[in-house]
Each structure stands twice: as C-alpha cells, then as structure tokens.
Design a protein around this motif. Sequence first.
Motif, PDB file in Angstrom:
ATOM      1  N   THR A  13       6.004 -16.910  42.881  1.00 53.01           N
ATOM      2  CA  THR A  13       4.560 -16.852  43.122  1.00 53.01           C
ATOM      3  C   THR A  13       4.014 -18.191  43.586  1.00 53.01           C
ATOM      4  OG1 THR A  13       4.356 -15.152  41.416  1.00 53.01           O
ATOM      5  CG2 THR A  13       2.348 -16.314  42.050  1.00 53.01           C
ATOM      6  N   PHE A  14       4.544 -19.288  43.022  1.00 54.11           N
ATOM      7  CA  PHE A  14       4.106 -20.633  43.384  1.00 54.11           C
ATOM      8  C   PHE A  14       5.282 -21.400  43.985  1.00 54.11           C
ATOM      9  CE2 PHE A  14       1.646 -19.241  39.708  1.00 54.11           C
ATOM     10  CZ  PHE A  14       0.340 -19.426  40.143  1.00 54.11           C
ATOM     11  N   HIS A  52       2.201 -24.736  29.504  1.00 49.19           N
ATOM     12  CA  HIS A  52       3.148 -25.226  30.488  1.00 49.19           C
ATOM     13  C   HIS A  52       2.455 -25.209  31.850  1.00 49.19           C
ATOM     14  CE1 HIS A  52       5.971 -23.801  27.378  1.00 49.19           C
ATOM     15  NE2 HIS A  52       5.247 -22.699  27.407  1.00 49.19           N
ATOM     16  N   PRO A  53       2.991 -25.949  32.822  1.00 56.19           N
ATOM     17  CA  PRO A  53       2.493 -25.737  34.185  1.00 56.19           C
ATOM     18  C   PRO A  53       2.626 -24.262  34.546  1.00 56.19           C
ATOM     19  CG  PRO A  53       3.895 -27.683  34.101  1.00 56.19           C
ATOM     20  CD  PRO A  53       4.014 -27.005  32.760  1.00 56.19           C
ATOM     21  N   ARG A  54       1.581 -23.673  35.101  1.00 58.47           N
ATOM     22  CA  ARG A  54       1.527 -22.228  35.338  1.00 58.47           C
ATOM     23  C   ARG A  54       2.731 -21.722  36.135  1.00 58.47           C
ATOM     24  NH1 ARG A  54       1.690 -17.387  35.133  1.00 58.47           N
ATOM     25  NH2 ARG A  54       0.178 -15.948  35.997  1.00 58.47           N
ATOM     26  N   SER A  55       3.255 -22.534  37.025  1.00 59.09           N
ATOM     27  CA  SER A  55       4.338 -22.090  37.891  1.00 59.09           C
ATOM     28  C   SER A  55       5.593 -21.730  37.098  1.00 59.09           C
ATOM     29  CB  SER A  55       4.677 -23.166  38.926  1.00 59.09           C
ATOM     30  OG  SER A  55       5.071 -24.369  38.292  1.00 59.09           O
ATOM     31  N   ARG A  96      16.258 -16.661  41.324  1.00 64.09           N
ATOM     32  CA  ARG A  96      15.092 -17.539  41.174  1.00 64.09           C
ATOM     33  C   ARG A  96      15.520 -18.813  40.468  1.00 64.09           C
ATOM     34  NH1 ARG A  96      10.323 -17.711  37.172  1.00 64.09           N
ATOM     35  NH2 ARG A  96       8.819 -18.985  38.285  1.00 64.09           N
ATOM     36  N   PHE A  97      15.186 -19.938  41.082  1.00 65.46           N
ATOM     37  CA  PHE A  97      15.505 -21.252  40.529  1.00 65.46           C
ATOM     38  C   PHE A  97      14.229 -22.067  40.454  1.00 65.46           C
ATOM     39  CE2 PHE A  97      16.286 -25.757  41.327  1.00 65.46           C
ATOM     40  CZ  PHE A  97      17.142 -26.067  40.274  1.00 65.46           C
ATOM     41  N   GLN A  98      14.109 -22.910  39.418  1.00 71.00           N
ATOM     42  CA  GLN A  98      12.932 -23.760  39.276  1.00 71.00           C
ATOM     43  C   GLN A  98      13.295 -25.047  38.546  1.00 71.00           C
ATOM     44  OE1 GLN A  98      11.466 -21.222  35.334  1.00 71.00           O
ATOM     45  NE2 GLN A  98       9.968 -21.826  36.842  1.00 71.00           N
TER      46      GLN A  98
END
Length: 464
Positions: free
Chosen positions: A345-346, A200-203, A308-310
């Motif tokens: 973190t990102f 996956h994308p690291r973020s 935390r939302f992404q």
Amino acid sequence: MSQKSNCKISTLFVLTTFLSMAYMNTAKAQQALQVKKSESLQPVAQPSSDGDPSKELFFSGLNQYLNQYGIQLGLNWVTETAGVVSGGRRKGADFTQQIAFSVDVDWEKIIGWKGFSTHAIIMNRSGRNASADYVGDSQIQAQEVYGGGYARLLRMYDLYAEQKLWRDKIDIKIGRMSVGDDYAHSAIACQFMLLTTCGHPRSTQSQQGFSDWPGAVWGGRILYKITSQSYIQVGAYQSTPWPQGGRTGWTWGTSETTGAFVPVELGYNPDIGKNHLVGHIHVGAGIDSSRFKTWSAQVTGSGKKDNRFQFWIQSDQMIYRNDPIEDHGLYVIANYGHDAATTSTFKDFYNIGFLDRGFWQARSYDQIGVMLTYYTVPKGLSRAQEYQINNGLATGGANGIFGGLLNGAPGVQSNSLLLEANYGVAAYRGVMIMPIFEYFHNVAATQNTYKDAVLFGLKTNVTF
C-alpha cells in the motif's frame, strides 16, 4: 442545531478543556523537582504521584498485594474524538474507544518455574472512523484506536507464554500474539493520535504479514541481549488475511494461513552523558512468504504474484533532560519505512517530530508533541488506478472522485503530508487528557479530490 454550530461548540469545548486543565495546580509534582541547578540531573524512578498519568489510578494497591502471588492486573481505557472543521469529505465528528484488560502471571512465584510467565489481553472496541466518514481517507485513521475496526464487545488479543533464560539474556515468546508486540515498536509513538505513528510507522502494518494490535496470530520470537543496551531478535509468525483471529479473536485455526512472516531486528538503547539522555534505535526487516497479486495483476488479470518485503528504521532520542524523572526531557523522533512496491500500500514512509515532557516546572507531568509525516505510494498502484479509470473499471468521476479504485482510494494516488500537534494535560494520577490538532494535505494521497482537511480532536487515556 446546525453542523456549523456543533463544530463551533466542539472546538470551544476542546480549547476550554485545554486552558482550564493547563493551569491546575499540581503541588506534589513541583515538590518532586526541587533539584539544585549545579547538580547533574540523574534520572530516578519516582514514587506514585497524584500528578503522574503513567501511574495506576486504582490498581496500584491491589497489584502490590497480588505481586506476592505472581499476578498483575491491568485495565486501560482510551477514548478518541476527531472532527473535521474544514476541507475533507465533509464536516463532522466521530468518537471511538478501547478498553483493554490484561493478566500477567509469574509462574516462578507460584510453582518455582524460573523465568516462566504467561500473558493475556482481552479488549472492547467501539465507535466510528472519522477518516472514512469525514476526511475521505481509507488508509490513515485520524483516531488510531479505531484501527482495523474490530468493534466487538469482547475481543481476545494476546495469549502467550514467555521464558527467560541465562540470567535474562535470552527471552523467548510463543503463542497468540502479533509481530507489532515486539518489532518496529516505539516506546513513545502512541503519544500521538494519528495512525501514522502509533504504535508503528503505518507502512509496516498496512497489510497482512506484519500483524499488529488488535490482530493476533500464531507466532514466536527469540531475543538475545548482546549488551545491557543492545539486542537482536528474530521471529516467525503466521501470515493470514484480515481480520487475524476472526472478528472476536477466537479463530485460532490455520486454514486461512497463506505463508509465514519472518522479521529480524537489531536494537540499541543509548544512554548518553551525565544526564542520562535516553533513546531507542531499531533497525529491522521482514519478509512474507505468501504470494500476493501485484497491483497490475489485480486490474489486468495477468495472474502475476510476488512476495512482500519491508524494512524500517526507528529512533527517538532525548536531547535535553528537563528534570530527574526518568522519561522527562525533549525527544527528537525520526522513523523511516520502505515496502516492496509491487504489492504494498505504501512505498516510502517518513515520520519526524518531537515530544517534550516536563518542560513546564509548574506542571511537570504535562507534555507537548508535534509529528510530521510524509509518504508515497508505489507507482505500480498509481498506474493500476489510472488503468481502472481509463478502461471504465471505476465508477463515478464527478468532481474527480471515483469509486471502486484499488486501495479504496477516491482518485489516483501519489503522496501525502500529515501533521499532528497535541498537548497532554496530566489531569491526575493515571489520567491524561490531550487536545489535538491534525492536518491532512493531499487527502488519501490524492491531489484532485478533497480539499486539505483540518481536524480538532480530544484523546483521553485512563490507566486504572
């Protein structure tokens, strides 16, 4: 023997392996490609070939026999070696490996329970982290297999049940698993060794909530197939600090649970034109109900917390088909991820690259890949690191390198650019050997610490 000599020998070994394997004859693979130019390249499933690294080396016969009893076994061994030859923290190389054993049971064949199956994976991981030892980067691993560490003789990972309903339009999973099993998951991402992309994308999986291999939690998800090419899925998973499941994967209690992570994802799998140019597009988001200290609160003691939302957008699309083998063609890959700035973190994370399979007719199962990654960190994190330095909360400082900073950084972070180029040599059925080049610009997303790092590596993947 000096480090310089070791480095030269390692580089020579990688180049020699690449050149020798690249010119091995694979007559059986050539025979599979005898297609007239005037015909459209209709993709077809290929029988087991001694040139196909995606097939099983030994287990195919056993699994054909066991299939009548509803049992399938899997055994995979991955090794990854990466060495810094220039820049970074210092020169040197590390080796890491992963052995994974899986058991899938189809209970419909055993007791007639229609659509019901169970799945289990147990693994071994060992080795060292070249990024921490030699690159100087605590967040981006040069060897994705190293992951979060998890160096144990045996570690339990997946153990879940799956129920398919309504002619397989509905798929339900529940048990010990990770968010990454089903969300923001790319079918071709792990054809690269940098952790920026695989799987996956690291973020997405840089912190708790979005659990990922090899960290499993209690969870469940429901997927509904809107059409044969599209789906929507929603889930709920335990949010717990690393290491999820404990060091051995058998810590299944809920005492350390801080909240729930709820992801949703919409997917579409294109199949374009007469040559069937296949692809995958995933658009998803997740929110963690846990409350985390913000970056500023971690250094000022204010006690402020936030959720935390992404969200993420992933795509890979074949733009040219090289031959009739199902997944052989030129793919363009593009990913984007965004995380909440106060606790993550990102902040923004981008991948763009290509993967070309079957481009060389004489070696039809070889592949070549290039991936470029750019990411930024939240300004709140950068300001918190500056606060630590200005208020004597960090140690060191010689040559611009500090200790004790948030995020394990050697200096104040901002952004980074990373590159990977690799060549996958199809050595034999079930065996892929991949020489790799990696480049870290702004190591650890810092600008005044380490010089840009150049690495050479070798990845092997054996599917037994």
